[in-house]
Design a protein around this motif. Structure first.
Motif, PDB file in Angstrom:
ATOM      1  N   SER A 205       0.827  -1.216   0.000  1.00  0.00           N
ATOM      2  CA  SER A 205       0.000   0.000   0.000  1.00  0.00           C
ATOM      3  C   SER A 205       0.856   1.259   0.000  1.00  0.00           C
ATOM      4  O   SER A 205       0.571   2.235   0.688  1.00  0.00           O
ATOM      5  CB  SER A 205      -0.945   0.005   1.215  1.00  0.00           C
ATOM      6  OG  SER A 205      -1.801  -1.105   1.182  1.00  0.00           O
ATOM      7  N   ARG A 278      -6.737   4.955   6.272  1.00  0.00           N
ATOM      8  CA  ARG A 278      -5.542   4.206   6.628  1.00  0.00           C
ATOM      9  C   ARG A 278      -5.005   4.758   7.936  1.00  0.00           C
ATOM     10  O   ARG A 278      -5.075   5.961   8.186  1.00  0.00           O
ATOM     11  CB  ARG A 278      -4.485   4.286   5.528  1.00  0.00           C
ATOM     12  CG  ARG A 278      -4.965   3.595   4.250  1.00  0.00           C
ATOM     13  CD  ARG A 278      -3.903   3.494   3.212  1.00  0.00           C
ATOM     14  NE  ARG A 278      -4.443   2.834   2.016  1.00  0.00           N
ATOM     15  CZ  ARG A 278      -3.766   2.616   0.909  1.00  0.00           C
ATOM     16  NH1 ARG A 278      -2.509   3.028   0.818  1.00  0.00           N
ATOM     17  NH2 ARG A 278      -4.320   2.000  -0.109  1.00  0.00           N
ATOM     18  N   THR A 291      -5.373  -0.716   6.792  1.00  0.00           N
ATOM     19  CA  THR A 291      -5.725  -0.125   5.502  1.00  0.00           C
ATOM     20  C   THR A 291      -7.198  -0.376   5.166  1.00  0.00           C
ATOM     21  O   THR A 291      -7.776  -1.387   5.565  1.00  0.00           O
ATOM     22  CB  THR A 291      -4.864  -0.715   4.362  1.00  0.00           C
ATOM     23  OG1 THR A 291      -5.196  -2.109   4.174  1.00  0.00           O
ATOM     24  CG2 THR A 291      -3.380  -0.596   4.676  1.00  0.00           C
ATOM     25  N   ASP A 292      -7.771   0.582   4.456  1.00  0.00           N
ATOM     26  CA  ASP A 292      -9.064   0.415   3.772  1.00  0.00           C
ATOM     27  C   ASP A 292     -10.253   0.209   4.704  1.00  0.00           C
ATOM     28  O   ASP A 292     -11.181  -0.536   4.374  1.00  0.00           O
ATOM     29  CB  ASP A 292      -8.995  -0.747   2.767  1.00  0.00           C
ATOM     30  CG  ASP A 292      -7.857  -0.578   1.772  1.00  0.00           C
ATOM     31  OD1 ASP A 292      -7.469   0.577   1.524  1.00  0.00           O
ATOM     32  OD2 ASP A 292      -7.355  -1.584   1.261  1.00  0.00           O
TER      33      ASP A 292
END
Length: 326
Positions: A205, A278, A291-292
């Protein structure tokens, strides 16, 4: 005893000790030469898979160089020894690889890189196996193995049967059975059971991660990923934390401070990407990356679970001295 030679039973005992040591060194010196039975003349009892070629070390590495996923995994986790077999299965070529790594983490890393979720997974003995097309892979201790039919998605029942034979065969050879503790810190709640993986050194990422365990989680309608990265010291973890904040800012984002849970001495910041929020977090010699997630409430819940898991294994991690990170 003056003037007499060693007692006969002492000579025999010494000889036995020397022989045992030589055997142990032979097993530890590499995969090659110690695991031929695991790359047999045929992979099944009917003899329908015929061994065409057995390769070792550099030649075995070259065999898998044309498969980008395998090549990347072998480059990242750097096996210390490798054996391979090329088989004919009714006109279909099957490659079998078996490698010994410097740690159980690296073995798990290669295994999980090949069969990243979703996968069919089986535990067996001190190891586990999984199938995710086109790979069938397994690991136990510092050993990992894999089957792949180049250019095809063939699955054969003997993959699992022979995989069990391999795990039984390498069990006496295992010297490093335990993975590092930080996989235990990852939350169990909402985790996809087959999603645990290990990163030795990789861009994830947009961030460079090293010595990190990760897993995939359900967060609302999103699938979030959580990484626990281990450092040698608090100072090393803090340097990584600061460098990542700077990298995020360099991409045009502001990593905004936030408090995941009151009273916890964690440093945390967050920013928004098109795929969701994030989060970066540092606690002593550990860094956490999430993340996400669609909402920060999910991140706070994950971090609460992480902190709870750290407390559960505190004695295991700190040890008797109270300051060990290993």
């Amino acid at each position: 005893m003056t003037g007499r030679g060693p007692e006969p039973y002492l000579i025999r005992g010494g000889q036995i000790a020397i022989i045992a040591l030589a055997m142990a060194l032979s097993l530890l010196s590499g995969c090659s030469g110690s695991i031929d039975a695991m790359i047999p003349a045929s992979l099944d009892e009917k003899g329908s898979t015929r061994l065409l070629k057995r390769l070792r070390d550099a030649e075995a590495r070259v065999l898998f160089s044309g498969d980008q996923t395998l090549k990347d995994a072998l480059d990242e986790f750097s096996p210390e020894g490798m054996d391979a077999g090329v088989y004919d299965y009714g006109g279909i070529t099957i490659h079998l690889g078996l490698a010994r790594f410097g740690s159980a983490d690296d073995a798990y890393g290669l295994y999980s890189a090949l069969v990243d979720m979703p996968r069919d997974r089986w535990e067996f003995g001190r190891g586990e196996m999984s199938f995710r097309s086109p790979y069938f892979a397994g690991c136990a201790g510092e050993y990992a193995f894999w089957f792949v039919p180049p250019g095809r998605t063939t699955y054969a029942a003997f993959y699992r049967i022979h995989g069990e034979r391999i795990i039984r065969g390498i069990d006496p050879l295992i010297r490093k059975p335990d993975r590092a503790y930080h996989w235990k810190i990852l939350p169990r709640e909402n985790r996809f059971a087959d999603s645990l993986f290990y990163v030795r050194s990789r861009n994830v990422s947009g961030l460079r991660l090293s010595d990190a365990y990760g897993a995939v989680y359900l967060a609302g309608r999103n699938t979030a990923r959580i990484y626990v990265e281990r450092h040698e010291s608090d100072a090393s973890a803090e340097r990584a934390w600061n460098a990542r904040r700077a990298a995020v800012k360099g991409r045009g984002h502001e990593c905004v401070d936030f408090i995941p849970m009151p009273g916890t001495p964690m440093e945390a910041c967050q920013w928004r990407e098109p795929s969701g929020f994030r989060v970066l977090c540092q606690y002593r010699w550990l860094n956490f990356i999430i993340t996400d997630v669609p909402e920060l409430t999910f991140a706070k819940g994950f971090l609460r679970s992480i902190f709870s898991n750290m407390m559960k294994i505190r004695k295991e991690v700190l040890g008797e001295r109270g300051d060990s990170k290993k």
